[in-house]
Motif scaffolding. Structure first.
Motif, PDB file in Angstrom:
ATOM      1  N   ASP A  38       0.849  -1.196   0.000  1.00  0.00           N
ATOM      2  CA  ASP A  38       0.000   0.000   0.000  1.00  0.00           C
ATOM      3  C   ASP A  38       0.883   1.245   0.000  1.00  0.00           C
ATOM      4  O   ASP A  38       1.589   1.528   0.966  1.00  0.00           O
ATOM      5  N   ASN A  63       0.208   4.239   0.383  1.00  0.00           N
ATOM      6  CA  ASN A  63      -0.129   5.230   1.412  1.00  0.00           C
ATOM      7  C   ASN A  63       0.315   4.786   2.803  1.00  0.00           C
ATOM      8  O   ASN A  63       0.118   5.516   3.778  1.00  0.00           O
ATOM      9  N   ASN A 100      -2.054  10.031  -0.775  1.00  0.00           N
ATOM     10  CA  ASN A 100      -2.425  10.780   0.413  1.00  0.00           C
ATOM     11  C   ASN A 100      -1.956   9.929   1.586  1.00  0.00           C
ATOM     12  O   ASN A 100      -2.703   9.107   2.116  1.00  0.00           O
ATOM     13  N   VAL A 148      -3.731   7.451   4.415  1.00  0.00           N
ATOM     14  CA  VAL A 148      -5.172   7.370   4.151  1.00  0.00           C
ATOM     15  C   VAL A 148      -5.495   6.077   3.402  1.00  0.00           C
ATOM     16  O   VAL A 148      -4.803   5.693   2.461  1.00  0.00           O
ATOM     17  N   ASN A 149      -6.562   5.427   3.814  1.00  0.00           N
ATOM     18  CA  ASN A 149      -7.052   4.221   3.150  1.00  0.00           C
ATOM     19  C   ASN A 149      -7.696   4.622   1.827  1.00  0.00           C
ATOM     20  O   ASN A 149      -8.645   5.404   1.806  1.00  0.00           O
ATOM     21  N   ASP A 150      -7.186   4.098   0.705  1.00  0.00           N
ATOM     22  CA  ASP A 150      -7.647   4.515  -0.611  1.00  0.00           C
ATOM     23  C   ASP A 150      -7.762   3.277  -1.501  1.00  0.00           C
ATOM     24  O   ASP A 150      -6.767   2.598  -1.761  1.00  0.00           O
ATOM     25  N   GLU A 151      -8.965   2.987  -1.990  1.00  0.00           N
ATOM     26  CA  GLU A 151      -9.184   1.798  -2.812  1.00  0.00           C
ATOM     27  C   GLU A 151      -8.385   1.861  -4.115  1.00  0.00           C
ATOM     28  O   GLU A 151      -7.913   0.833  -4.604  1.00  0.00           O
ATOM     29  N   LYS A 152      -8.255   3.045  -4.702  1.00  0.00           N
ATOM     30  CA  LYS A 152      -7.505   3.154  -5.952  1.00  0.00           C
ATOM     31  C   LYS A 152      -6.037   2.799  -5.726  1.00  0.00           C
ATOM     32  O   LYS A 152      -5.415   2.110  -6.541  1.00  0.00           O
ATOM     33  N   ASN A 178      -8.860  -2.662   1.176  1.00  0.00           N
ATOM     34  CA  ASN A 178      -8.938  -1.857  -0.049  1.00  0.00           C
ATOM     35  C   ASN A 178      -8.394  -2.569  -1.285  1.00  0.00           C
ATOM     36  O   ASN A 178      -8.416  -2.006  -2.382  1.00  0.00           O
ATOM     37  N   TYR A 235      -0.789   3.251   8.899  1.00  0.00           N
ATOM     38  CA  TYR A 235      -1.164   4.552   8.351  1.00  0.00           C
ATOM     39  C   TYR A 235      -0.846   5.714   9.301  1.00  0.00           C
ATOM     40  O   TYR A 235      -0.550   6.827   8.864  1.00  0.00           O
TER      41      TYR A 235
END
Length: 346
Positions: free
Chosen positions: A15, A17, A88, A91-95, A128, A303
């Motif tokens: 990940d 992020n 970001n 931050v948890n972001d699916e993309k 995610n 995170y």
């Protein structure tokens, strides 16, 4: 130079992020690491450079567009994608999760093809990354599908090795999963791994009981007497040095674990809580039982500290070390058993 001297370590970036990129960069800031192996990061050199600058890291990166361009002695970054990725940090972001899986699946394919020798995976967010294309609880389940063998999570820190009969399933379902077939398969996987991957000729394996006090003769549950004991006796009678079931509550605190080459817990937290307590942030998640070598640090995306330069890279560095050690051990085992691994031409 052959593979035993210049092991190619593929790294899936996890990940973006989270702290994965940070622990990777910190690990290879030590130039001595490049004397042990050649890293190949499956990501994009522009995004890795951005993260490097954010951390004020000095790691020199070498971008490549094809995997046949890997340069020994460099930190190779395979440009798996060309487009920019908006980050970001923290931050948890699916993309961003889709890029974690893109990196992981590409690195796994390179491992299957023998382009890289071992795989070290940076942490993903298991939530995610879920999609129509990737419906797995984590790395291990996907690798079990893609690589030959029977995957088993084995947590390692020096001589402490903790395996699991069941891993990422709800606690309410553990008892129903404990069958004689599963127990025999998992213990054989651990036995073979200890011999082939850790060079232990006649390993001793301890198994923890499911219920408090191993059920107290059936008063607190019948699984230990009805399922575990008979299965362990069958395995022992066939020549495997397996012992138990042992009550889990005092097994680690009393130091009893030090008598065995591996300990097998019946469920996730029963094994990982004492392991992480004892390993002091240097533990490694090793996927035993497969025809290829994969390791990972024993932590998640973290995170809360991502991008702040606070991440401890010891577990990731130990994951690289263990991957190298296991690969070398497998080469030696293959030579002894006259089943040589495929190696690169000199």
């Amino acid at each position: 130079m052959n593979r035993a001297e210049n092991i190619i370590v593929g790294i899936s970036i996890g990940d973006l992020n989270g702290i994965g990129s940070e622990v990777v960069l910190k690990t290879f800031e030590d130039s001595r690491m490049l004397e042990l192996c050649t890293p190949v990061i499956f990501a994009n050199v522009k995004i890795m450079t951005f993260i490097k600058k954010n951390l004020d890291a000095t790691t020199a990166l070498h971008g490549i567009d094809k995997l046949d361009q890997i340069v020994p002695g460099k930190i190779n970054v395979f440009n798996l994608w060309k487009e920019g990725v908006d980050l970001n940090l923290g931050v948890n972001d699916e993309k961003v999760g889709t890029y974690a899986i893109k990196s992981f699946t590409a690195a796994t394919q390179a491992l299957k093809e023998g382009i890289i020798d071992v795989l070290v995976t940076a942490p993903i967010n298991k939530y995610n990354v879920q999609s129509e294309e990737f419906k797995f609880p984590g790395h291990t389940d996907y690798l079990d599908q893609e690589l030959e063998g029977n995957a088993l999570m084995l947590m390692v820190q020096d001589n402490l090795r903790v395996g699991l009969l069941t891993d990422h399933i709800p606690l309410s379902e553990v008892a129903s999963h404990l069958t004689e077939e599963l127990i025999m398969k998992k213990i054989e996987t651990v036995r073979k791994s200890l011999i082939q991957d850790f060079s232990i000729n006649n390993p001793k394996i301890a198994v923890l009981g499911l219920n408090p006090h191993c059920g107290d003769g059936g008063v607190i549950g019948k699984e230990d007497d009805a399922v575990l004991r008979p299965a362990l006796k069958k395995i022992f009678d066939k020549g495997t040095l397996v012992f138990g079931p042992f009550p889990a509550d005092g097994f680690f605190g009393s130091g009893q674990y030090e008598k065995y080459d591996a300990i097998i817990a019946t469920y996730h937290d029963q094994g990982l809580i004492p392991f992480k307590t004892l390993s002091f942030g240097k533990g490694v998640n090793y996927t035993a039982g497969l025809n290829k070598v994969r390791t990972s640090p024993d932590h998640g995306t973290a995170y809360d500290i991502a991008g702040k330069g606070l991440a401890d890279n010891n577990s990731f560095k130990e994951a690289v070390y263990l991957a190298l050690d296991v690969y070398r051990s497998r080469i030696q085992y293959a030579e002894i058993t006259e089943k040589p691994l495929r190696v690169r031409e000199k």
